[in-house]
Design a protein around this motif. Sequence first.
Motif, mmCIF file in Angstrom:
data_model
loop_
_atom_site.group_PDB
_atom_site.id
_atom_site.type_symbol
_atom_site.label_atom_id
_atom_site.label_comp_id
_atom_site.label_asym_id
_atom_site.label_seq_id
_atom_site.Cartn_x
_atom_site.Cartn_y
_atom_site.Cartn_z
ATOM 1 N N MET A 26 0.842 -1.185 0.000
ATOM 2 C CA MET A 26 0.000 0.000 0.000
ATOM 3 C C MET A 26 0.887 1.248 0.000
ATOM 4 N N ALA A 27 0.628 2.143 -0.915
ATOM 5 C CA ALA A 27 1.422 3.366 -1.028
ATOM 6 C C ALA A 27 1.136 4.292 0.158
ATOM 7 N N GLU A 28 2.213 4.923 0.634
ATOM 8 C CA GLU A 28 2.063 5.845 1.751
ATOM 9 C C GLU A 28 1.424 7.145 1.263
ATOM 10 N N LYS A 29 0.438 7.619 2.017
ATOM 11 C CA LYS A 29 -0.264 8.850 1.680
ATOM 12 C C LYS A 29 0.656 10.046 1.974
ATOM 13 N N LEU A 30 0.741 10.972 1.022
ATOM 14 C CA LEU A 30 1.546 12.172 1.220
ATOM 15 C C LEU A 30 0.932 13.042 2.304
ATOM 16 N N ARG A 31 1.777 13.594 3.140
ATOM 17 C CA ARG A 31 1.324 14.446 4.220
ATOM 18 C C ARG A 31 0.911 15.812 3.675
ATOM 19 N N TYR A 32 -0.208 16.308 4.164
ATOM 20 C CA TYR A 32 -0.719 17.630 3.785
ATOM 21 C C TYR A 32 0.171 18.693 4.421
ATOM 22 N N ARG A 33 0.753 19.559 3.611
ATOM 23 C CA ARG A 33 1.667 20.589 4.108
ATOM 24 C C ARG A 33 1.334 21.943 3.478
ATOM 25 N N PRO A 34 0.325 22.605 4.028
ATOM 26 C CA PRO A 34 -0.016 23.913 3.467
ATOM 27 C C PRO A 34 1.080 24.931 3.776
ATOM 28 N N ASN A 35 1.236 25.911 2.908
ATOM 29 C CA ASN A 35 2.146 27.027 3.151
ATOM 30 C C ASN A 35 1.519 27.915 4.214
ATOM 31 N N VAL A 36 2.311 28.330 5.190
ATOM 32 C CA VAL A 36 1.815 29.243 6.217
ATOM 33 C C VAL A 36 2.186 30.661 5.789
ATOM 34 N N THR A 37 1.161 31.507 5.682
ATOM 35 C CA THR A 37 1.388 32.888 5.269
ATOM 36 C C THR A 37 0.738 33.857 6.258
ATOM 37 N N VAL A 38 1.233 35.083 6.214
ATOM 38 C CA VAL A 38 0.656 36.164 7.009
ATOM 39 C C VAL A 38 0.309 37.303 6.063
ATOM 40 N N ALA A 39 -0.690 38.082 6.448
ATOM 41 C CA ALA A 39 -1.074 39.268 5.686
ATOM 42 C C ALA A 39 -1.541 40.305 6.686
ATOM 43 N N CYS A 40 -1.523 41.572 6.290
ATOM 44 C CA CYS A 40 -1.991 42.613 7.204
ATOM 45 C C CYS A 40 -2.861 43.627 6.475
ATOM 46 N N ILE A 41 -4.047 43.815 7.013
ATOM 47 C CA ILE A 41 -4.945 44.862 6.547
ATOM 48 C C ILE A 41 -4.504 46.129 7.281
ATOM 49 N N ARG A 89 -8.534 37.014 11.037
ATOM 50 C CA ARG A 89 -9.037 35.680 10.715
ATOM 51 C C ARG A 89 -7.909 34.750 10.333
ATOM 52 N N ILE A 90 -8.180 33.453 10.443
ATOM 53 C CA ILE A 90 -7.284 32.400 9.960
ATOM 54 C C ILE A 90 -8.056 31.661 8.876
ATOM 55 N N ASP A 91 -7.458 31.556 7.692
ATOM 56 C CA ASP A 91 -8.130 30.916 6.556
ATOM 57 C C ASP A 91 -7.311 29.750 6.022
ATOM 58 N N GLN A 92 -7.992 28.691 5.639
ATOM 59 C CA GLN A 92 -7.405 27.624 4.833
ATOM 60 C C GLN A 92 -7.840 27.901 3.408
ATOM 61 N N PHE A 93 -6.887 27.856 2.492
ATOM 62 C CA PHE A 93 -7.173 28.222 1.107
ATOM 63 C C PHE A 93 -6.401 27.299 0.183
ATOM 64 N N SER A 94 -7.085 26.738 -0.793
ATOM 65 C CA SER A 94 -6.428 25.910 -1.804
ATOM 66 C C SER A 94 -6.413 26.659 -3.122
ATOM 67 N N ALA A 95 -5.218 26.930 -3.625
ATOM 68 C CA ALA A 95 -5.071 27.598 -4.913
ATOM 69 C C ALA A 95 -5.158 26.585 -6.051
ATOM 70 N N SER A 96 -4.782 25.338 -5.751
ATOM 71 C CA SER A 96 -4.850 24.239 -6.721
ATOM 72 C C SER A 96 -4.788 22.941 -5.931
ATOM 73 N N ALA A 97 -4.826 21.808 -6.616
ATOM 74 C CA ALA A 97 -4.762 20.515 -5.939
ATOM 75 C C ALA A 97 -3.431 20.331 -5.206
ATOM 76 N N GLU A 98 -2.378 20.983 -5.691
ATOM 77 C CA GLU A 98 -1.046 20.833 -5.104
ATOM 78 C C GLU A 98 -0.630 21.989 -4.202
ATOM 79 N N LEU A 99 -1.355 23.099 -4.240
ATOM 80 C CA LEU A 99 -0.927 24.305 -3.542
ATOM 81 C C LEU A 99 -1.999 24.785 -2.567
ATOM 82 N N ALA A 100 -1.681 24.707 -1.281
ATOM 83 C CA ALA A 100 -2.629 25.116 -0.245
ATOM 84 C C ALA A 100 -1.950 26.069 0.734
#
Length: 156
Positions: free
Chosen positions: A1-16, A72-83
């Motif tokens: 059984m193939a090992e599932k890749l770990r989800y590793r979103p990029n952590v970013t900050v922004a300021c209004i 706020r803290i948001d989870q955002f997926s830009a594509s299937a590979e980029l979160a």
Amino acid sequence: MAEKLRYRPNVTVACIIEAEQRFLMVEELINGEQKFNQPAGHLEANESLITACEREILEETGLNLSPAALVRIDQFSASAELAFLRFTFCCSLEHVMAASPLDQDILAAHWFTFEEILARKSALRSPLVLDTIEAYLRGERIPLKSLNSAFLTLAP
């Protein structure tokens, strides 16, 4: 059984950053297209979220500012590979200040009204830009003390 890749979103900050009913936005070219965003960027190693926010504000606007609250803290997926896991902070100034980006990737910094940002909706870096400004205008705030970086440097 193939090992599932770990989800590793990029952590970013922004300021209004708001002053006199205007918002400080940065202009950049992304894949040859003009885009607008809040001052924002990636969290770096051994850096707290607040320190990352202060650094990005300085790099992208030339202003030495500290966030007052977390919007706020948001989870955002830009594509299937980029979160992303994006922490959006805010600070408000009494008056508009001249901004001069230090980062060569930032073309300019502009103070826009909410209406001017709406008019540029198709040129915003992501849907989170407008969405978080709307949350800010609704008064959404999370105290900075909710973020704990006391154990940031425990690892050798």
